[in-house]
Design a protein around this motif. Structure first.
Motif, PDB file in Angstrom:
ATOM      1  N   THR A 121      33.034  42.350  33.276  1.00 54.33           N
ATOM      2  CA  THR A 121      33.249  42.454  34.720  1.00 54.33           C
ATOM      3  C   THR A 121      34.666  42.020  35.056  1.00 54.33           C
ATOM      4  O   THR A 121      35.132  40.968  34.614  1.00 54.33           O
ATOM      5  N   ARG A 122      35.351  42.810  35.866  1.00 56.36           N
ATOM      6  CA  ARG A 122      36.737  42.516  36.201  1.00 56.36           C
ATOM      7  C   ARG A 122      36.796  41.798  37.555  1.00 56.36           C
ATOM      8  O   ARG A 122      36.355  42.325  38.569  1.00 56.36           O
ATOM      9  N   ILE A 123      37.344  40.591  37.530  1.00 58.26           N
ATOM     10  CA  ILE A 123      37.448  39.726  38.697  1.00 58.26           C
ATOM     11  C   ILE A 123      38.886  39.734  39.199  1.00 58.26           C
ATOM     12  O   ILE A 123      39.827  39.627  38.406  1.00 58.26           O
ATOM     13  N   LYS A 124      39.058  39.815  40.507  1.00 60.26           N
ATOM     14  CA  LYS A 124      40.409  39.819  41.067  1.00 60.26           C
ATOM     15  C   LYS A 124      41.009  38.423  40.994  1.00 60.26           C
ATOM     16  O   LYS A 124      40.421  37.458  41.475  1.00 60.26           O
ATOM     17  N   THR A 125      42.168  38.321  40.401  1.00 67.22           N
ATOM     18  CA  THR A 125      42.873  37.056  40.256  1.00 67.22           C
ATOM     19  C   THR A 125      44.278  37.201  40.840  1.00 67.22           C
ATOM     20  O   THR A 125      44.678  38.287  41.285  1.00 67.22           O
ATOM     21  N   ARG A 126      45.036  36.123  40.788  1.00 69.22           N
ATOM     22  CA  ARG A 126      46.416  36.184  41.254  1.00 69.22           C
ATOM     23  C   ARG A 126      47.232  37.174  40.428  1.00 69.22           C
ATOM     24  O   ARG A 126      48.228  37.738  40.894  1.00 69.22           O
ATOM     25  N   ASP A 127      46.796  37.411  39.201  1.00 73.96           N
ATOM     26  CA  ASP A 127      47.502  38.333  38.303  1.00 73.96           C
ATOM     27  C   ASP A 127      46.851  39.713  38.241  1.00 73.96           C
ATOM     28  O   ASP A 127      47.104  40.480  37.310  1.00 73.96           O
ATOM     29  N   GLY A 128      46.002  40.028  39.229  1.00 72.22           N
ATOM     30  CA  GLY A 128      45.296  41.298  39.224  1.00 72.22           C
ATOM     31  C   GLY A 128      43.897  41.147  38.664  1.00 72.22           C
ATOM     32  O   GLY A 128      43.408  40.034  38.454  1.00 72.22           O
ATOM     33  N   TYR A 129      43.227  42.261  38.425  1.00 69.26           N
ATOM     34  CA  TYR A 129      41.857  42.209  37.905  1.00 69.26           C
ATOM     35  C   TYR A 129      41.868  41.873  36.416  1.00 69.26           C
ATOM     36  O   TYR A 129      42.606  42.481  35.636  1.00 69.26           O
ATOM     37  N   ARG A 130      41.012  40.907  36.037  1.00 69.50           N
ATOM     38  CA  ARG A 130      40.906  40.488  34.645  1.00 69.50           C
ATOM     39  C   ARG A 130      39.445  40.396  34.238  1.00 69.50           C
ATOM     40  O   ARG A 130      38.588  40.030  35.058  1.00 69.50           O
ATOM     41  N   PRO A 131      39.118  40.714  32.975  1.00 73.79           N
ATOM     42  CA  PRO A 131      37.735  40.535  32.504  1.00 73.79           C
ATOM     43  C   PRO A 131      37.308  39.086  32.655  1.00 73.79           C
ATOM     44  O   PRO A 131      38.061  38.171  32.326  1.00 73.79           O
ATOM     45  N   LEU A 159      38.772  34.427  31.633  1.00 77.95           N
ATOM     46  CA  LEU A 159      39.176  33.415  32.612  1.00 77.95           C
ATOM     47  C   LEU A 159      38.804  32.018  32.127  1.00 77.95           C
ATOM     48  O   LEU A 159      37.880  31.836  31.337  1.00 77.95           O
ATOM     49  N   ALA A 160      39.516  31.040  32.644  1.00 75.43           N
ATOM     50  CA  ALA A 160      39.288  29.653  32.264  1.00 75.43           C
ATOM     51  C   ALA A 160      39.568  28.754  33.447  1.00 75.43           C
ATOM     52  O   ALA A 160      40.180  29.172  34.446  1.00 75.43           O
ATOM     53  N   ALA A 161      39.116  27.508  33.360  1.00 76.99           N
ATOM     54  CA  ALA A 161      39.378  26.528  34.409  1.00 76.99           C
ATOM     55  C   ALA A 161      40.880  26.457  34.673  1.00 76.99           C
ATOM     56  O   ALA A 161      41.683  26.422  33.745  1.00 76.99           O
ATOM     57  N   GLY A 162      41.230  26.463  35.959  1.00 83.06           N
ATOM     58  CA  GLY A 162      42.631  26.419  36.357  1.00 83.06           C
ATOM     59  C   GLY A 162      43.195  27.763  36.759  1.00 83.06           C
ATOM     60  O   GLY A 162      44.153  27.828  37.546  1.00 83.06           O
ATOM     61  N   ASP A 163      42.614  28.871  36.249  1.00 81.22           N
ATOM     62  CA  ASP A 163      43.043  30.196  36.689  1.00 81.22           C
ATOM     63  C   ASP A 163      42.685  30.376  38.162  1.00 81.22           C
ATOM     64  O   ASP A 163      41.681  29.824  38.640  1.00 81.22           O
ATOM     65  N   GLU A 164      43.464  31.164  38.877  1.00 81.36           N
ATOM     66  CA  GLU A 164      43.241  31.348  40.302  1.00 81.36           C
ATOM     67  C   GLU A 164      42.624  32.709  40.581  1.00 81.36           C
ATOM     68  O   GLU A 164      43.118  33.741  40.090  1.00 81.36           O
ATOM     69  N   VAL A 165      41.567  32.705  41.387  1.00 83.28           N
ATOM     70  CA  VAL A 165      40.863  33.937  41.731  1.00 83.28           C
ATOM     71  C   VAL A 165      40.913  34.164  43.232  1.00 83.28           C
ATOM     72  O   VAL A 165      41.028  33.220  44.016  1.00 83.28           O
ATOM     73  N   ALA A 166      40.828  35.429  43.633  1.00 77.10           N
ATOM     74  CA  ALA A 166      40.827  35.772  45.052  1.00 77.10           C
ATOM     75  C   ALA A 166      39.513  35.340  45.684  1.00 77.10           C
ATOM     76  O   ALA A 166      38.441  35.492  45.091  1.00 77.10           O
ATOM     77  N   VAL A 167      39.592  34.786  46.906  1.00 78.12           N
ATOM     78  CA  VAL A 167      38.406  34.344  47.621  1.00 78.12           C
ATOM     79  C   VAL A 167      38.364  34.993  49.005  1.00 78.12           C
ATOM     80  O   VAL A 167      39.267  35.752  49.388  1.00 78.12           O
ATOM     81  N   ARG A 168      37.321  34.685  49.760  1.00 80.63           N
ATOM     82  CA  ARG A 168      37.033  35.375  51.015  1.00 80.63           C
ATOM     83  C   ARG A 168      38.175  35.295  52.023  1.00 80.63           C
ATOM     84  O   ARG A 168      38.434  36.248  52.760  1.00 80.63           O
ATOM     85  N   SER A 169      38.860  34.178  52.076  1.00 84.92           N
ATOM     86  CA  SER A 169      39.909  33.979  53.074  1.00 84.92           C
ATOM     87  C   SER A 169      41.119  34.875  52.862  1.00 84.92           C
ATOM     88  O   SER A 169      41.975  34.983  53.724  1.00 84.92           O
ATOM     89  N   GLY A 170      41.184  35.525  51.690  1.00 87.85           N
ATOM     90  CA  GLY A 170      42.347  36.333  51.356  1.00 87.85           C
ATOM     91  C   GLY A 170      43.359  35.573  50.517  1.00 87.85           C
ATOM     92  O   GLY A 170      44.342  36.146  50.054  1.00 87.85           O
ATOM     93  N   SER A 171      43.102  34.290  50.316  1.00 82.39           N
ATOM     94  CA  SER A 171      43.971  33.478  49.480  1.00 82.39           C
ATOM     95  C   SER A 171      43.389  33.388  48.075  1.00 82.39           C
ATOM     96  O   SER A 171      42.480  34.151  47.710  1.00 82.39           O
ATOM     97  N   PHE A 172      43.903  32.449  47.285  1.00 83.26           N
ATOM     98  CA  PHE A 172      43.427  32.266  45.918  1.00 83.26           C
ATOM     99  C   PHE A 172      42.992  30.824  45.725  1.00 83.26           C
ATOM    100  O   PHE A 172      43.544  29.904  46.329  1.00 83.26           O
ATOM    101  N   ALA A 173      41.965  30.627  44.889  1.00 80.88           N
ATOM    102  CA  ALA A 173      41.439  29.295  44.621  1.00 80.88           C
ATOM    103  C   ALA A 173      41.347  29.084  43.119  1.00 80.88           C
ATOM    104  O   ALA A 173      41.014  30.016  42.374  1.00 80.88           O
ATOM    105  N   ILE A 219      31.684  31.858  37.712  1.00 78.39           N
ATOM    106  CA  ILE A 219      32.853  31.075  38.098  1.00 78.39           C
ATOM    107  C   ILE A 219      32.436  30.015  39.106  1.00 78.39           C
ATOM    108  O   ILE A 219      31.838  30.332  40.137  1.00 78.39           O
ATOM    109  N   GLU A 220      32.744  28.775  38.795  1.00 80.04           N
ATOM    110  CA  GLU A 220      32.519  27.693  39.749  1.00 80.04           C
ATOM    111  C   GLU A 220      33.846  27.309  40.395  1.00 80.04           C
ATOM    112  O   GLU A 220      34.853  27.105  39.704  1.00 80.04           O
ATOM    113  N   LEU A 221      33.836  27.237  41.724  1.00 74.45           N
ATOM    114  CA  LEU A 221      35.001  26.797  42.489  1.00 74.45           C
ATOM    115  C   LEU A 221      34.699  25.428  43.089  1.00 74.45           C
ATOM    116  O   LEU A 221      33.595  24.909  42.958  1.00 74.45           O
ATOM    117  N   ASP A 222      35.656  24.849  43.765  1.00 77.21           N
ATOM    118  CA  ASP A 222      35.427  23.552  44.402  1.00 77.21           C
ATOM    119  C   ASP A 222      34.368  23.638  45.488  1.00 77.21           C
ATOM    120  O   ASP A 222      33.688  22.650  45.789  1.00 77.21           O
TER     121      ASP A 222
END
Length: 270
Positions: A84-94, A98-112, A195-198
């Motif tokens: 599954t490809r997840i949208k990240t700061r670097d584009g879509y990635r399988p 991904l690993a802890a510390g990588d940033e993914v796109a979230v609902r607000s339009g920002s990255f977490a 993926i677990e976020l804060d």
């Protein structure tokens, strides 16, 4: 546009199937473990959410110092299939890359930043997945809305997708055409990741908006709709049957009916 009569007839047939299960087993199947005891079709942000989340959401995994945890067996969680490809700061990635510390796109339009990655494996025997609940579900391209998802998407049945302002477990939206249970197809195993976020939030998974890992006691990022077992499903179908005369459908009924109709349009166009 599907007429009220066609919608009512389709739901009557679905209700008859559920009733047939009742007559053959003397009881309709109730909710799966970890789904909760209370059918809340009007939406809820209650923290009680799902009973048994210590299992269903990956809390029984063995955590390592790298922020990852692994589950064995088919108790499962709210997870995406490998690839599954997840949208990240670097584009879509399988997701498996991904690993802890990588940033993914979230609902607000920002990255977490990712807090932790959770994984588990579903096993098969004799060509069927082990277990009767939280099975892999395939959402076909465009099943939720135009280009959403933008490619076929596989996730576990208890994993919620975001539709029309609500989170809905994808297993409650299975319609046999555009949203189906994924067959084992000779595979011995299928790996899943989450993926677990804060905080609980929404992720972009191949153009579909899906929830991140939910921990018991956390505040949900959107109201949750669900159908808890066979009786709840039967009541939902009967509300849709009756809608030809009086409109009493709840939001989850409308969402399911609309996606079923979209799926039938896909099937006719194929």
């Amino acid at each position: 546009m599907v007429s009220k009569f066609v919608r009512s007839r389709r739901n009557a047939l679905k209700a008859a199937t559920l009733m047939g299960a009742f007559l053959s087993t003397s009881c309709l199947p109730e909710q799966a473990p970890g789904r909760g005891d209370n059918s809340d079709n009007r939406g809820s942000n209650r923290n009680s959410g799902q009973s048994g989340n210590s299992v269903g959401n990956g809390q029984n995994g063995t955590s390592g110092q790298n922020g990852n945890s692994v589950q064995n067996g088919n108790s499962g969680g709210l997870c995406f299939a490998q690839g599954t490809r997840i949208k990240t700061r670097d584009g879509y990635r399988p997701i498996e890359t991904l690993a802890a510390g990588d940033e993914v796109a979230v609902r607000s339009g920002s990255f977490a930043p990712i807090k932790a990655m959770v994984s588990h494996t579903v096993n098969s025997e004799s060509g069927k997945w082990v277990g009767k609940s939280n099975l892999p579900v395939l959402i076909r391209r465009g099943a939720l809305s135009e280009n959403s998802p933008n490619a076929d998407l596989c996730l576990t049945a208890w994993h919620s997708v975001y539709v029309d302002g609500f989170l809905v477990p994808v297993g409650d939206l299975v319609n046999g055409t555009s949203i189906i249970f994924e067959a084992a197809k000779g595979r011995a195993t299928l790996d899943f990741f989450q993926i677990e976020l804060d905080s609980h939030d929404m992720l972009d998974a191949q153009g579909a908006i899906c929830e991140s890992l939910y921990r018991a006691g956390a505040e949900r990022c959107a109201p949750l709709l669900r159908l808890c077992g066979g009786r709840s499903q039967l009541r939902s179908r009967m509300r849709s049957v009756a809608s030809i005369v009086v409109e009493q459908r709840q939001p989850i009924d409308i969402i399911r009916d609309n996606l079923e109709e979209r799926g039938l349009d896909f099937a006719r166009a194929a």
